[in-house]
Design an enzyme around this catalytic site. Structure first.
Site, mmCIF file in Angstrom:
data_model
loop_
_atom_site.group_PDB
_atom_site.id
_atom_site.type_symbol
_atom_site.label_atom_id
_atom_site.label_comp_id
_atom_site.label_asym_id
_atom_site.label_seq_id
_atom_site.Cartn_x
_atom_site.Cartn_y
_atom_site.Cartn_z
ATOM 1 N N CYS A 171 -16.457 -19.839 4.886
ATOM 2 C CA CYS A 171 -16.379 -20.428 3.545
ATOM 3 C C CYS A 171 -17.035 -21.785 3.527
ATOM 4 O O CYS A 171 -16.718 -22.637 4.346
ATOM 5 C CB CYS A 171 -14.924 -20.548 3.093
ATOM 6 S SG CYS A 171 -14.748 -21.322 1.480
ATOM 7 N N PHE A 192 -29.254 -6.888 -2.341
ATOM 8 C CA PHE A 192 -29.303 -5.515 -1.831
ATOM 9 C C PHE A 192 -30.659 -5.193 -1.210
ATOM 10 O O PHE A 192 -31.213 -4.109 -1.416
ATOM 11 C CB PHE A 192 -28.970 -4.505 -2.935
ATOM 12 C CG PHE A 192 -27.594 -4.656 -3.503
ATOM 13 C CD1 PHE A 192 -26.479 -4.243 -2.787
ATOM 14 C CD2 PHE A 192 -27.414 -5.237 -4.755
ATOM 15 C CE1 PHE A 192 -25.202 -4.399 -3.311
ATOM 16 C CE2 PHE A 192 -26.139 -5.393 -5.287
ATOM 17 C CZ PHE A 192 -25.021 -4.969 -4.567
ATOM 18 N N VAL A 193 -31.183 -6.151 -0.435
ATOM 19 C CA VAL A 193 -32.482 -5.965 0.206
ATOM 20 C C VAL A 193 -32.271 -5.125 1.464
ATOM 21 O O VAL A 193 -32.090 -5.634 2.571
ATOM 22 C CB VAL A 193 -33.137 -7.313 0.548
ATOM 23 C CG1 VAL A 193 -34.530 -7.092 1.123
ATOM 24 C CG2 VAL A 193 -33.217 -8.194 -0.688
ATOM 25 N N ARG A 194 -32.281 -3.833 1.296
ATOM 26 C CA ARG A 194 -32.079 -2.918 2.415
ATOM 27 C C ARG A 194 -32.463 -1.508 1.981
ATOM 28 O O ARG A 194 -32.525 -1.198 0.796
ATOM 29 C CB ARG A 194 -30.625 -2.933 2.887
ATOM 30 C CG ARG A 194 -29.591 -2.554 1.829
ATOM 31 C CD ARG A 194 -28.190 -2.574 2.426
ATOM 32 N NE ARG A 194 -27.173 -2.066 1.532
ATOM 33 C CZ ARG A 194 -26.375 -2.820 0.783
ATOM 34 N NH1 ARG A 194 -26.488 -4.144 0.833
ATOM 35 N NH2 ARG A 194 -25.466 -2.275 0.008
ATOM 36 N N GLN A 195 -32.787 -0.687 2.991
ATOM 37 C CA GLN A 195 -33.108 0.722 2.759
ATOM 38 C C GLN A 195 -34.207 0.887 1.709
ATOM 39 O O GLN A 195 -34.128 1.735 0.815
ATOM 40 C CB GLN A 195 -31.840 1.491 2.359
ATOM 41 C CG GLN A 195 -30.769 1.442 3.431
ATOM 42 C CD GLN A 195 -29.459 2.067 2.998
ATOM 43 O OE1 GLN A 195 -29.178 2.196 1.810
ATOM 44 N NE2 GLN A 195 -28.648 2.456 3.962
ATOM 45 N N GLN A 196 -35.237 0.043 1.806
ATOM 46 C CA GLN A 196 -36.421 0.142 0.957
ATOM 47 C C GLN A 196 -36.125 -0.028 -0.529
ATOM 48 O O GLN A 196 -36.759 0.603 -1.385
ATOM 49 C CB GLN A 196 -37.133 1.484 1.207
ATOM 50 C CG GLN A 196 -37.650 1.651 2.621
ATOM 51 C CD GLN A 196 -38.709 0.618 2.973
ATOM 52 O OE1 GLN A 196 -39.757 0.546 2.336
ATOM 53 N NE2 GLN A 196 -38.448 -0.196 3.994
ATOM 54 N N ARG A 197 -35.162 -0.899 -0.838
ATOM 55 C CA ARG A 197 -34.879 -1.194 -2.239
ATOM 56 C C ARG A 197 -34.342 -2.611 -2.348
ATOM 57 O O ARG A 197 -33.909 -3.201 -1.366
ATOM 58 C CB ARG A 197 -33.850 -0.213 -2.818
ATOM 59 C CG ARG A 197 -32.462 -0.325 -2.182
ATOM 60 C CD ARG A 197 -31.511 0.716 -2.744
ATOM 61 N NE ARG A 197 -30.187 0.637 -2.131
ATOM 62 C CZ ARG A 197 -29.191 -0.109 -2.579
ATOM 63 N NH1 ARG A 197 -29.364 -0.869 -3.654
ATOM 64 N NH2 ARG A 197 -28.018 -0.113 -1.973
#
Length: 291
Positions: free
Chosen positions: A128, A270-275
């Site tokens: 935190c 959500f910068v992951r899995q090509q999206r």
């Protein structure tokens, strides 16, 4: 790879490993180290220096001077490398467990010190960034540099490549699976710097502190990727360092999105899995044909 890890960044533990079909076996596990770091500051005129504790944070040992320097900058205590004379491990600690767990940052004599403001920093956990702050107004840094309005521009496809490049450089995570990372990339996706820590905020402070000590601020041509979610505190810290693009593997909070809009920062989640999602200032992200 393990031989190149900082020896204080990990520890070993004997565990009972339970596997379906194989029962219980004894094994050795590698753990990410977590220890308290006390950050002290020295301030005042040369002939009347004062010292006091500024913060205690739980961190992964390693890059402690960078962590202290980055914390001072992103919390608004200092505004430039010139306002920091140096950072050292305190030589006057009395307990063995305090050795290399207490650092002192010596501020330039010209740096004004607001004692009530310093007091709000006294304790932060590794998870935190605002736990020790006493009011909502204290959350905001004293000033943030203006982010560039003429770029940098990124090809949309470059963003997809950043998580894999970050993970490949996470040496301690590869061994422990228990650390966050903050990675600084060029607009073309070249990894410039990566720091790891059990705390998201510490990892970013270490990265920013490294750039501060190298006199590379502001980071106007830099893309930041963080391994967890994007909180308001991370957006604020990135803005103080002049970072125009913040990408997160996880989700942003509502206040993070609002702050990114206000700062003129491009925020990706959500910068992951090509999206990925673009939450603010999408004009910096260009398709291949328009770049």
């Amino acid at each position: 790879m393990q031989a190149f890890l900082p020896p204080t960044s990990y520890e070993y533990a004997t565990v009972q490993k339970v596997t379906a079909g194989h029962g219980i076996t004894s094994a050795t596990d590698v753990l990410a180290a977590e220890e308290p770091l006390e950050i002290r500051v020295g301030y005042g005129p040369t002939d009347a220096r004062e010292h006091r504790t500024l913060a205690i944070t739980m961190r992964t040992p390693g890059h402690d001077f960078e962590l202290a320097a980055g914390f001072l900058l992103t919390e608004g205590i200092i505004r430039s490398r010139q306002e920091l004379n140096g950072v050292l491990y305190c030589p006057d600690v009395t307990k063995e467990e305090e050795r290399e767990n207490v650092v002192r940052a010596e501020l330039a004599t010209s740096v004004p010190v607001d004692l009530p403001r310093l007091e709000r920093h006294f304790y932060t956990s590794s998870s935190c960034g605002v736990c020790g702050k006493t009011s909502i107004d204290a959350v905001h840094a004293s000033s943030c540099p203006v982010l560039p309005t003429d770029g940098p521009y990124l090809a949309a496809s470059i963003i997809h490549e950043l998580p894999e490049r970050q993970r490949a450089a996470q040496e301690v995570f590869e061994q422990t699976g228990g650390l966050h990372a903050a990675a600084l990339f060029s607009p073309t996706g070249e990894l410039r710097l990566l720091r790891e820590d059990v705390g998201r905020h510490n990892a970013l402070d270490k990265a920013i502190g490294a750039a501060l000590l190298a006199e590379q601020l502001p980071l106007h041509d830099t893309v930041l990727l963080v391994s967890g979610r994007a909180s308001f505190e991370l957006v604020q810290k990135a803005a103080v360092a002049g970072i125009p693009v913040l990408a997160a593997v996880g989700a942003p909070s509502s206040l993070a999105v609002q702050a990114a809009h206000n700062f003129g920062m491009t925020l990706l989640g959500f910068v992951r899995q090509q999206r990925y999602n673009i939450y603010s200032h999408p004009w910096r992200i260009k398709s291949e044909m328009n770049l």
